[in-house]
Design a protein around this motif. Structure first.
Motif, PDB file in Angstrom:
ATOM      1  N   ASP A 149       0.846  -1.193   0.000  1.00  0.00           N
ATOM      2  CA  ASP A 149       0.000   0.000   0.000  1.00  0.00           C
ATOM      3  C   ASP A 149       0.883   1.244   0.000  1.00  0.00           C
ATOM      4  O   ASP A 149       1.620   1.489   0.959  1.00  0.00           O
ATOM      5  CB  ASP A 149      -0.892   0.002   1.252  1.00  0.00           C
ATOM      6  CG  ASP A 149      -1.809   1.224   1.303  1.00  0.00           C
ATOM      7  OD1 ASP A 149      -1.808   2.011   0.336  1.00  0.00           O
ATOM      8  OD2 ASP A 149      -2.508   1.373   2.317  1.00  0.00           O
ATOM      9  N   VAL A 192       0.213   4.002   3.024  1.00  0.00           N
ATOM     10  CA  VAL A 192       0.119   3.395   4.344  1.00  0.00           C
ATOM     11  C   VAL A 192      -0.030   4.470   5.423  1.00  0.00           C
ATOM     12  O   VAL A 192       0.611   5.516   5.370  1.00  0.00           O
ATOM     13  CB  VAL A 192       1.371   2.530   4.620  1.00  0.00           C
ATOM     14  CG1 VAL A 192       2.644   3.370   4.634  1.00  0.00           C
ATOM     15  CG2 VAL A 192       1.233   1.771   5.931  1.00  0.00           C
ATOM     16  N   LYS A 193      -0.897   4.220   6.366  1.00  0.00           N
ATOM     17  CA  LYS A 193      -1.113   5.168   7.461  1.00  0.00           C
ATOM     18  C   LYS A 193       0.034   5.062   8.468  1.00  0.00           C
ATOM     19  O   LYS A 193       0.612   3.997   8.663  1.00  0.00           O
ATOM     20  CB  LYS A 193      -2.444   4.889   8.143  1.00  0.00           C
ATOM     21  CG  LYS A 193      -3.657   5.204   7.263  1.00  0.00           C
ATOM     22  CD  LYS A 193      -4.952   4.949   8.019  1.00  0.00           C
ATOM     23  CE  LYS A 193      -6.165   5.272   7.143  1.00  0.00           C
ATOM     24  NZ  LYS A 193      -7.434   5.029   7.882  1.00  0.00           N
ATOM     25  N   LYS A 253       1.672   6.008  12.469  1.00  0.00           N
ATOM     26  CA  LYS A 253       1.305   6.177  13.880  1.00  0.00           C
ATOM     27  C   LYS A 253       2.548   6.579  14.666  1.00  0.00           C
ATOM     28  O   LYS A 253       3.690   6.374  14.219  1.00  0.00           O
ATOM     29  CB  LYS A 253       0.715   4.884  14.433  1.00  0.00           C
ATOM     30  CG  LYS A 253       1.721   3.747  14.542  1.00  0.00           C
ATOM     31  CD  LYS A 253       1.108   2.503  15.151  1.00  0.00           C
ATOM     32  CE  LYS A 253       2.127   1.375  15.267  1.00  0.00           C
ATOM     33  NZ  LYS A 253       1.572   0.133  15.821  1.00  0.00           N
ATOM     34  N   PRO A 285       4.891   3.157  10.106  1.00  0.00           N
ATOM     35  CA  PRO A 285       3.660   2.605   9.528  1.00  0.00           C
ATOM     36  C   PRO A 285       2.822   1.921  10.608  1.00  0.00           C
ATOM     37  O   PRO A 285       3.381   1.285  11.519  1.00  0.00           O
ATOM     38  CB  PRO A 285       4.176   1.614   8.483  1.00  0.00           C
ATOM     39  CG  PRO A 285       5.502   2.185   8.062  1.00  0.00           C
ATOM     40  CD  PRO A 285       6.087   2.768   9.324  1.00  0.00           C
ATOM     41  N   GLU A 286       1.503   2.055  10.499  1.00  0.00           N
ATOM     42  CA  GLU A 286       0.639   1.611  11.591  1.00  0.00           C
ATOM     43  C   GLU A 286       0.683   0.102  11.845  1.00  0.00           C
ATOM     44  O   GLU A 286       0.357  -0.350  12.946  1.00  0.00           O
ATOM     45  CB  GLU A 286      -0.805   2.045  11.343  1.00  0.00           C
ATOM     46  CG  GLU A 286      -1.474   1.420  10.149  1.00  0.00           C
ATOM     47  CD  GLU A 286      -2.941   1.820  10.055  1.00  0.00           C
ATOM     48  OE1 GLU A 286      -3.422   2.549  10.935  1.00  0.00           O
ATOM     49  OE2 GLU A 286      -3.592   1.397   9.068  1.00  0.00           O
ATOM     50  N   HIS A 287       1.095  -0.704  10.869  1.00  0.00           N
ATOM     51  CA  HIS A 287       1.176  -2.144  11.111  1.00  0.00           C
ATOM     52  C   HIS A 287       2.557  -2.571  11.626  1.00  0.00           C
ATOM     53  O   HIS A 287       2.804  -3.758  11.821  1.00  0.00           O
ATOM     54  CB  HIS A 287       0.824  -2.925   9.836  1.00  0.00           C
ATOM     55  CG  HIS A 287       1.772  -2.712   8.695  1.00  0.00           C
ATOM     56  ND1 HIS A 287       1.853  -1.537   7.996  1.00  0.00           N
ATOM     57  CD2 HIS A 287       2.688  -3.555   8.140  1.00  0.00           C
ATOM     58  CE1 HIS A 287       2.775  -1.635   7.050  1.00  0.00           C
ATOM     59  NE2 HIS A 287       3.287  -2.865   7.117  1.00  0.00           N
ATOM     60  N   TRP A 288       3.474  -1.609  11.815  1.00  0.00           N
ATOM     61  CA  TRP A 288       4.775  -1.911  12.401  1.00  0.00           C
ATOM     62  C   TRP A 288       4.679  -1.799  13.922  1.00  0.00           C
ATOM     63  O   TRP A 288       3.746  -1.215  14.459  1.00  0.00           O
ATOM     64  CB  TRP A 288       5.843  -0.932  11.898  1.00  0.00           C
ATOM     65  CG  TRP A 288       6.216  -1.101  10.447  1.00  0.00           C
ATOM     66  CD1 TRP A 288       5.524  -1.756   9.473  1.00  0.00           C
ATOM     67  CD2 TRP A 288       7.383  -0.565   9.829  1.00  0.00           C
ATOM     68  NE1 TRP A 288       6.176  -1.669   8.271  1.00  0.00           N
ATOM     69  CE2 TRP A 288       7.336  -0.939   8.460  1.00  0.00           C
ATOM     70  CE3 TRP A 288       8.454   0.183  10.265  1.00  0.00           C
ATOM     71  CZ2 TRP A 288       8.314  -0.579   7.550  1.00  0.00           C
ATOM     72  CZ3 TRP A 288       9.444   0.554   9.366  1.00  0.00           C
ATOM     73  CH2 TRP A 288       9.373   0.169   8.018  1.00  0.00           C
ATOM     74  N   GLU A 289       5.672  -2.327  14.597  1.00  0.00           N
ATOM     75  CA  GLU A 289       5.702  -2.258  16.053  1.00  0.00           C
ATOM     76  C   GLU A 289       7.084  -1.790  16.520  1.00  0.00           C
ATOM     77  O   GLU A 289       8.074  -1.890  15.795  1.00  0.00           O
ATOM     78  CB  GLU A 289       5.395  -3.634  16.661  1.00  0.00           C
ATOM     79  CG  GLU A 289       4.012  -4.174  16.355  1.00  0.00           C
ATOM     80  CD  GLU A 289       2.892  -3.328  16.932  1.00  0.00           C
ATOM     81  OE1 GLU A 289       3.152  -2.633  17.951  1.00  0.00           O
ATOM     82  OE2 GLU A 289       1.775  -3.352  16.375  1.00  0.00           O
ATOM     83  N   LEU A 333       8.921  -5.028  11.662  1.00  0.00           N
ATOM     84  CA  LEU A 333       7.948  -5.087  10.581  1.00  0.00           C
ATOM     85  C   LEU A 333       7.912  -6.517  10.078  1.00  0.00           C
ATOM     86  O   LEU A 333       8.799  -7.313  10.399  1.00  0.00           O
ATOM     87  CB  LEU A 333       8.355  -4.123   9.464  1.00  0.00           C
ATOM     88  CG  LEU A 333       9.801  -4.216   8.943  1.00  0.00           C
ATOM     89  CD1 LEU A 333       9.872  -3.719   7.498  1.00  0.00           C
ATOM     90  CD2 LEU A 333      10.728  -3.341   9.803  1.00  0.00           C
ATOM     91  N   PRO A 334       6.898  -6.874   9.301  1.00  0.00           N
ATOM     92  CA  PRO A 334       6.825  -8.243   8.787  1.00  0.00           C
ATOM     93  C   PRO A 334       8.127  -8.650   8.086  1.00  0.00           C
ATOM     94  O   PRO A 334       8.761  -7.809   7.424  1.00  0.00           O
ATOM     95  CB  PRO A 334       5.656  -8.186   7.802  1.00  0.00           C
ATOM     96  CG  PRO A 334       4.790  -7.085   8.330  1.00  0.00           C
ATOM     97  CD  PRO A 334       5.742  -6.066   8.878  1.00  0.00           C
ATOM     98  N   GLU A 378       8.656  -7.685   4.533  1.00  0.00           N
ATOM     99  CA  GLU A 378       8.957  -6.267   4.337  1.00  0.00           C
ATOM    100  C   GLU A 378      10.405  -5.954   4.710  1.00  0.00           C
ATOM    101  O   GLU A 378      11.044  -5.113   4.099  1.00  0.00           O
ATOM    102  CB  GLU A 378       8.008  -5.393   5.153  1.00  0.00           C
ATOM    103  CG  GLU A 378       6.677  -5.121   4.474  1.00  0.00           C
ATOM    104  CD  GLU A 378       5.921  -3.961   5.117  1.00  0.00           C
ATOM    105  OE1 GLU A 378       6.435  -2.827   5.061  1.00  0.00           O
ATOM    106  OE2 GLU A 378       4.834  -4.208   5.673  1.00  0.00           O
TER     107      GLU A 378
END
Length: 451
Positions: free
Chosen positions: A227, A230-231, A233, A244-248, A397-398, A401
């Motif tokens: 994407d 990507v949003k 945060k 990116p919001e799906h990263w930690e 991240l995944p 990625e």
């Protein structure tokens, strides 16, 4: 090919053999005399209130305030220091590799140096400043090297028998003026290229930091089927910023199978090192993200068996515990079976969650290095331990990625590295041209304009 041809200038009409191997042929109108007829070993002392000077290879003899990293002056009463005047030359402890140093400012220097003062008024300091730094003259200095004490010393009583070329006073001035103009232009060109290299290195750092903390640029994300919009945060860590919001963001210890400090000093004594055994990796052997083993710091097979748990394996990361914080290297197949030394920590990753290559790159960014310095322990020297290492904030991240990010970084870094390499080669050519130009002019192999 003749040096004069290399630099593209005219030659003198007539030459004669100087009788000296390092000079070869010189213009027919030039003199050639031994140094003892031209310069005297000048030793004048008892000027304790005169300005303290430093003898440097890149700036000559200058006030200590001109030297960024002030040099430590040898101990001793200032009354014993030698006076040196502007226009004199100094023989330094490293003259065998850098030539004689021109004095820009009157003052005093350590008695360890030899001061040379001209005997003839027609000897122009501006010309000899270049002659004494030319590679032909430095090669002549090699024959006058005696002893080894903090380097090699130049014996002036021996050097004084060396021959020097003596153009007319007008020619000396013209040669110096020509070289001043040409070398200034060359130095300016070199400085511009060095600045460009610095900018390229900074650009590379920015690309890496952005990629490991923000992900791929939108265009690259589209190419990779991700994407592009990507949003983001807040990561909760100031120096990381938004992710990116799906990263930690988690701590490195969460992704580590084991963090093991190197053997205690009681387990590995310095007297147990041998030559040509199994290398022991300590902080000094980790340079610019690579492991550079020292064959003099190795251990026997039997000692290796005792310390087997400290063996380095592919995919692990070895850290230096002391000195430069964040100094680390990824262990590749070549370095497997080496041993993490007393000054090291080795980290074994859970590779199902974190790619070693990604983490190794992440650890090289300046923000991470700054974090290590801020969180290190020790009053006199920064130190890293397993607890600090485990608490390092890590952007995760995944895995797929992580691999895409690494592929992007490697591609971008390769392009920048090629540009840096090109600039470095051009700088080297400019330096070679400058050295050849100086050498050719001061020895009469070319005839400079105006002569």
């Amino acid at each position: 090919m003749d040096k004069a041809t290399n630099v593209g200038f005219q030659r003198y009409e007539n030459y004669r053999y100087s009788g000296v191997e390092w000079l070869g042929d010189i213009p027919s109108g030039w003199e050639c005399h031994r140094m003892k007829r031209l310069y005297s070993d000048f030793s004048k002392k008892n000027f304790p209130l005169a300005e303290l000077l430093s003898v440097t290879q890149d700036k000559g003899v200058v006030p200590r305030s001109w030297v960024e990293n002030r040099m430590v002056m040898p101990s001793g009463a200032l009354e014993s220091f030698k006076f040196i005047d502007r226009g004199d030359f100094a023989i330094s402890l490293r003259s065998f590799e850098g030539g004689l140093e021109y004095c820009h400012h009157a003052g005093i220097i350590s008695p360890a140096y030899t001061v040379l003062k001209r005997k003839r008024e027609d000897l122009k300091e501006s010309y000899f400043k270049f002659l004494f730094k030319s590679f032909s003259f430095i090669s002549e200095l090699q024959t006058s090297v005696v002893g080894i004490r903090e380097g090699k010393n130049i014996s002036y009583p021996e050097l004084s028998y060396s021959f020097l070329p003596i153009p007319s006073a007008l020619e000396q001035t013209a040669i110096a003026r020509f070289l001043d103009e040409k070398t200034t232009k060359i130095d300016t060109a070199i400085a511009k290229k060095e600045r460009l290299i610095q900018l390229l290195k900074e650009r590379k750092q920015i690309i890496i930091q952005q990629a490991v903390t923000k992900g791929l640029p939108a265009e690259e994300r589209t190419k990779a089927g991700l994407d592009p919009n990507v949003k983001m945060k807040d990561s909760g860590v100031e120096w990381i910023g938004e992710i990116p919001e799906h990263w930690e963001v988690s701590k490195l210890g969460f992704y580590s199978k084991k963090i093991l400090t190197g053997p205690f000093g009681t387990q590995l004594h310095s007297h147990e090192y041998i030559d040509g055994g199994i290398p022991v990796i300590n902080p000094s052997h980790i340079i610019n993200g690579k492991i550079i083993p020292d064959n003099s710091q190795t251990i026997s097979d039997n000692k290796f068996k005792e310390l087997f748990q400290h063996e380095l394996r592919v995919g692990e990361i070895v850290f230096g515990r002391r000195g430069e914080m964040g100094r680390c290297a990824l262990v590749s197949g070549y370095y497997e079976t080496m041993i993490a030394g007393t000054g090291s920590i080795k980290l074994t990753l859970d590779t199902t969650k974190l790619c070693p290559e990604y983490l190794s790159t992440y650890l090289q960014i300046e923000s991470v290095k700054s974090w290590f310095s801020l969180n290190s322990v020790g009053s006199t020297m920064e130190n890293l331990n397993a607890e600090i290492l485990a608490s390092l904030p890590i952007v995760t991240l995944p895995v797929h990625e992580q691999k895409l990010v690494m592929k992007y970084i490697e591609f971008q870094s390769s392009k920048i590295d090629q540009s840096i390499s090109l600039q470095e080669k051009q700088i080297e050519k400019l330096k070679e041209y400058k050295a050849t130009l100086i050498d050719s002019a001061v020895t009469g192999k070319i005839k400079v304009p105006g002569v």
